[in-house]
Design an enzyme around this catalytic site. Structure first.
Site, PDB file in Angstrom:
ATOM      1  N   GLU A 167       0.798  -1.119   0.013  1.00  0.00           N
ATOM      2  CA  GLU A 167       0.060   0.084  -0.114  1.00  0.00           C
ATOM      3  C   GLU A 167       0.920   1.167  -0.077  1.00  0.00           C
ATOM      4  OE1 GLU A 167      -3.211   0.317  -0.115  1.00  0.00           O
ATOM      5  OE2 GLU A 167      -3.726  -1.966   0.126  1.00  0.00           O
TER       6      GLU A 167
ATOM      7  N   CYS B 273      -2.422   8.440   4.424  1.00  0.00           N
ATOM      8  CA  CYS B 273      -2.036   8.271   3.029  1.00  0.00           C
ATOM      9  C   CYS B 273      -3.326   8.667   2.378  1.00  0.00           C
ATOM     10  CB  CYS B 273      -1.871   6.864   2.704  1.00  0.00           C
ATOM     11  SG  CYS B 273      -2.449   5.726   3.917  1.00  0.00           S
TER      12      CYS B 273
END
Ligand SMILES: Cc1cc2nc3c(=O)[nH]c(=O)nc-3n(C[C@H](O)[C@H](O)[C@H](O)COP(=O)(O)OP(=O)(O)OC[C@H]3O[C@@H](n4cnc5c(N)ncnc54)[C@H](O)[C@@H]3O)c2cc1C
Length: 1016
Positions: A763, A797
């Protein structure tokens, strides 16, 4: 239950009899509703016809809500079509004409826009008394002429900047001045201008405390009290001087305790202790209102001067119910209408009993509720003019007339203000008037019998009880509880705040310790250590950990391989129950874990709490998922069985980031463990101490020490050694794009002795955008963008780092955004007032500062918050907003990971989407829009892993919003989703020929045997 002494003397039968008599007498006067000669009769008929279909009702309310922001006639016409066009065959006749007009082009649009605006204005005017103080004055004078008192309410909710709060205060004082001077010379009307003790203030103002500060938040109660008092006391001062009355309205449940605290605090000030012309609201839909009234009484007696209490049922029932369901919190309001009605009657008895201290104002349009109050007063010998009845402007006019006819003092709540801020109020009234639970609707539209309308709510409750019992019997047949998200802590509750504060204190005493590596359960110390500092106070060492390098990585892989067979053969349901036990332990240590996050990673309270809740979710969710996936999938045919089942991959290396210091390591580690892999956890250096606690919890829950290794170290040392090691089967990584791609590259290359392909789950970053459409609700958009961009100082994020506003709203949005951002508090994370905490380390701070310098050359700095003294204390950087940024500018393309927001302008939605999709990333994104067609378009064409409509773009919840992106944001796996565990497993298919010489076992029997076998 409240049971005042005189109530005990009052026979329930007598009370019920008098209630019915008074109620019947009122209904005789009312004559069942407005007549065909009243405008409201026609409005109500029209409404009834339109609102019968719940879907049409919702669409129409949404259209009305958006209407004031629509600038052009075309836009009004297209919105009308978008909202109601698809349901055209179900809308009532009066809407079909405008819908047909909306389709015929420009001329039609103009006509539609003018019809829609005048129609909405016509409806809104029924509930809103005017737009200007002059109109308000004309309305209240007209009310007085009809024998009605008033309380003026200045419309305006959702104040989002200090400037807006100043304006609200200013307008309140202006209104008091204007009304007192205008009404002073009007002749007295004894019915409304006097009570049993003498003259009453003619001017009565209702205000909302949340409009006096942009940040009304119980989490930082002290600061909120101070800020609100700064604006409230001058209003009180001016009201007292001019002889006006001020009532503090009650809003959402989350604000209640703080509202009461501020109310008390203001009235204990020396200048106001002996001031009686003030009131507050009690909401009967809250079970705890009984207790609140008791403590108000105690306080008022201590103060020595009475106050007025307006008893209402509560205007936010739908909101409170939905919100609590969304957050998994207990629903704070009664779930059934009869309970609210019954509580209204109990609270009413309490107020009448203590009317000398808590002067009752009964705010209701429900004839049963009012008749009950009047009967109680009569039986307790409370004088008629020592309490009053209050109603809302535009609601229950015939009841008002009937009450005046009975010689009662009726006060009308009279909102005034601009249509835009008025829409929330207007839509609430529409909802209330069209609700199936509404007394007014039942009385005047649905034609329920008077006897039913006057029924004792407890009697209705007894019937409800019977219905509920039969439902409960059905519910009890449910088996295992399904997965449910762990609720976030409700910090509006004082107990939660106290507990967090005490735990922070306790954890502070545990800072500065040293932590070893844990390989196969053995503690290993190394010659040198890594130090984890509090990013908000660089003089504080949170802890020191041993520092693994290549040899330790080697030992860790060997230990993990050795433990692999036994752990992977442990039945899946046993592994799952161990992980579910870890969730339980986390739940029991919830505040403690959050406190570690506050110190080690600078996470403000709510963010830290949410992270712990997410860690709990991951454990609970993956445990259940494993049980589901462990069942082999059978595809048998006569004479042949086929079973496909999961298989652990082997040794998993987990490399998490620091920004979700418990949730991400917990998610990746438990996903790997529960699917039968052994795990080496190499925590982020900046969050290594929290990871230590995670490992302790998993071991305590029953994960064998050898199956989970704790290996803190540097990425380029231990991390790289693990990634390169031939004995590693899987690497689960979350972090930067550069490191993620490097891991992917290195892992792809087989090393000597390696006989498998490594699986990488990565990720990575994002450059997430929110689009602001030109019909967006800016109150919500501004708040949502701020939360998405500056929550945890932009270090998520999923954070928003680009906002793309359409031409039509660009300037206004930018101005309101900057105004609101200016008031965000930057500070250390342990201070509950902090919204923007420190950046994680000096390197991050320097990088963000460098981008800030670049930003000044790539756009216009619209806001650069000053952090004052904080600079020397920790890694603080204030929010930065840069306007006029070009799509290809570096600050609009590169991930910054800090509180830097680029604002871009787009001609239309096409261009906005082009900009939004025009980066290397595809992680999260969002749009604020009230156009169904635009929302559909964005859903189709905004290509990101997680897309959010009309809400912030951070805070994905396990199971509800599986999280992860694509392009260079990640490999495409979704953490917290139903496919995630499969990434950690191989699958194996076993086929067996079961036919021997033409004979095979019965397929159906085998099927039944399998279905009844336990999973695992
Ligand atoms: C002068 C005045 C001032 C007001 N000020 C405030 C204020 O400051 N704050 C505030 O919150 N409200 C305020 N209200 C609004 C009030 O709370 C009610 O929403 C409104 O008056 C409708 O209640 P009712 O008794 O007239 O009608 P009813 O039809 O008898 O009651 C409707 C009310 O019942 C409750 N209800 C509906 N469905 C359910 C259910 N399924 N289970 C449980 N309860 C249910 C809700 O509270 C709903 O509003 C005020 C009302 C008046 C008249």
């Amino acid at each position: 239950m409240l049971a005042p002494p005189s109530e005990r003397l009052m026979s329930p039968d007598l009370l019920q009899r008098r209630t019915l008599e008074i109620g019947h007498a009122l209904f005789d006067r009312i004559g069942r509703g407005p007549s065909v000669w009243d405008r409201s009769w026609w409005d109500d008929r029209l409404m009834d016809m339109t609102m019968d279909d719940p879907q049409v009702k919702v669409q129409l309310f949404r259209f009305i809500d958006a209407l004031p922001t629509l600038r052009s006639a075309d836009s009004v016409a297209s919105h009308l079509l978008e909202y109601l066009g698809q349901a055209e065959d179900r809308v009532s006749w009066w809407l079909r004409g405008p819908l047909a007009l909306a389709r015929i082009g420009r001329l039609g649009s103009r006509l539609v826009a003018s019809l829609a605006r005048s129609g909405a204005l016509h409806m809104a005017r029924r509930f809103i008394a005017g737009e200007t103080p002059q109109e308000a004055l004309a309305t209240v004078r007209a009310l007085r002429l009809r024998g009605l008192a008033f309380t003026a309410d200045l419309l305006g909710e959702a104040v989002i900047s200090e400037a807006e709060a100043d304006l609200y205060q200013h307008n309140c004082m202006k209104l008091i001045r204007a009304l007192t001077s205008a009404l002073a010379s009007d002749p007295e009307i004894p019915l409304i201008d006097r009570d049993h003790e003498g003259p009453l203030p003619r001017v009565n103002l209702s205000l909302k405390l949340t409009s006096l500060t942009p940040r009304f938040d119980a989490l930082h109660a002290e600061a909120t009290v101070e800020r609100v008092l700064d604006r409230l006391l001058p209003i009180f001062q001016s009201a007292r001087q001019l002889g006006a009355f001020v009532n503090v309205d009650m809003e959402q449940f989350a604000y209640k305790d703080l509202t009461l605290a501020i109310f008390r605090s203001a009235l204990c000030e020396p200048g106001f202790r002996d001031w009686a012309d003030v009131g507050v609201v009690a909401q009967a839909y809250l079970p705890e209102t009984e207790d609140d009234l008791r403590s108000l009484l105690e306080w008022v007696r201590g103060r020595g001067t009475p106050i007025t209490v307006r008893l209402v049922k509560g205007a936010y029932w739908d909101y409170e119910t939905l919100l609590a369901q969304q957050l998994g919190w207990p629903i704070p309001v009664y779930p059934e209408k009869w309970r609210t009605d019954a509580n209204f009657e109990r609270c009413c008895r309490f107020l009448m009993e203590h009317h000398n201290w808590l002067r009752p104002a009964l705010g209701s349009h429900n004839v049963r509720s009012l008749a009950h109050g009047m009967a109680v007063a009569e039986l307790m010998n409370v004088p008629n003019d020592s309490y009053e009845i209050q109603m809302l402007y535009g609601m229950g006019d015939p009841i008002q007339r009937a009450l005046i006819g009975e010689g009662r003092r009726v006060r009308v709540y009279t909102p005034y203000g601009a249509m835009l801020p008025g829409m929330a109020y207007f839509v609430r009234r529409l909802l209330e008037n069209t609700s199936n639970e509404s007394f007014l609707k039942a009385s005047f539209s649905a034609r329920t019998s008077v006897d039913d309308l006057l029924k004792d709510p407890e009697e209705t409750g007894a019937m409800w009880g019977k219905k509920r019992r039969s439902k409960a019997e059905v519910d009890s047949t449910l088996s295992l509880p399904p997965f449910r998200n762990e609720p976030h802590t409700d910090f509006s509750r004082p107990k939660a705040r106290e507990e967090m504060r005490a735990t922070l204190q306790k954890v502070r005493g545990e800072l500065g310790r040293s932590y070893p590596l844990l390989i196969a359960g053995a503690e290993t110390h190394t010659a040198d250590e890594l130090t984890s500092l509090d990013p908000g106070d660089l003089s504080t060492v949170v802890g020191r950990t041993a520092r693994a390098r290549s040899p330790e990585a080697e030992a860790a892989v060997a230990a993990a391989r050795a433990a692999g067979e036994s752990w992977s053969r442990t039945p899946a349901d046993q592994r799952a129950s161990i992980i579910a036990r870890a969730a339980e332990i986390m739940r029991s240590r919830r505040f403690e874990l959050a406190a570690w996050e506050v110190y080690e990673c600078g996470k403000p309270w709510r963010e830290a709490d949410a992270d712990v809740a997410e860690a709990i979710d991951f454990c609970d969710f993956y445990a259940r998922e494993m049980i589901r996936l462990a069942h082999p999938v059978h595809r048998d045919v006569p004479g042949e069985t086929n079973a496909t089942e999961p298989l652990a991959r082997g040794v998993a290396v987990v490399i998490p980031p620091w920004n979700f210091p418990l949730a991400i390591p917990a998610g990746m580690t438990t996903a790997a463990l529960v699917s039968g892999n052994t795990v080496i956890l190499k925590p982020a250096e900046q969050a290594a101490i929290i990871a230590w606690h995670l490992v302790q919890i998993l071991h305590e829950a029953g994960v064998p020490p050898a199956a989970l290794t704790y290996l803190p170290g540097r990425g380029e040392e231990a991390g790289q050694a693990l990634v390169d090691h031939p004995g590693v089967n899987l690497i689960a990584f979350t972090g930067s794009r550069a490191v993620g791609l490097e891991i992917n590259r290195r892992a792809a290359e087989p090393r000597p002795g390696q006989n498998h392909v490594k699986r990488v789950i990565a990720e990575m970053g994002g450059k997430n955008a929110i689009i602001i459409d030109d019909d967006a609700d800016l109150d919500e958009a501004v708040v949502g963008v701020l939360e998405s961009a500056f929550g945890y100082a932009g270090q998520k994020c999923s954070a928003c780092s680009r906002v793309i506003a359409l031409d039509g709203v660009y300037e206004l949005f930018l101005a309101r955004l900057c105004d609101a951002a200016r008031d965000l508090t930057v500070g250390p994370a342990d201070d509950p007032e902090t919204v923007v905490g420190p950046l994680i380390d000096a390197e991050a701070r320097d990088r963000v500062i460098a981008y800030a310098k670049l930003a000044a050359t790539e756009g216009q700095v619209a806001l650069s918050a000053d952090i004052g003294q904080l600079a020397g204390r920790g890694n603080f950087v204030g929010p930065l907003i840069v306007a006029g940024v070009e799509p290809r500018a570096r600050i609009a393309q590169e991930e910054i990971f800090g509180p830097v927001l680029a604002v871009l302008r787009a001609r239309d939605l096409d261009e906005a989407l082009l900009i939004a999709n025009g980066t290397d990333y595809a992680l999260t994104g969002g749009v604020y829009s009230r156009s169904p067609a635009h929302i559909d378009r964005v859903k189709r064409d905004f290509l990101v892993g997680n897309l959010y409509i009309n809400r912030p773009i951070t805070g994905a919840l396990v199971d509800r919003q599986p999280f992860g992106g694509f392009k260079l944001s990640g490999i495409g796996t979704k953490a917290g989703g139903s496919d995630y565990l499969r990434e950690f497993m191989l699958t194996r298919t076993v086929t067996e020929n079961t036919m021997r010489r033409g004979f095979a076992p019965d397929l159906e029997e085998a099927e039944t045997a399998r279905a009844t076998a336990p999973p695992g």
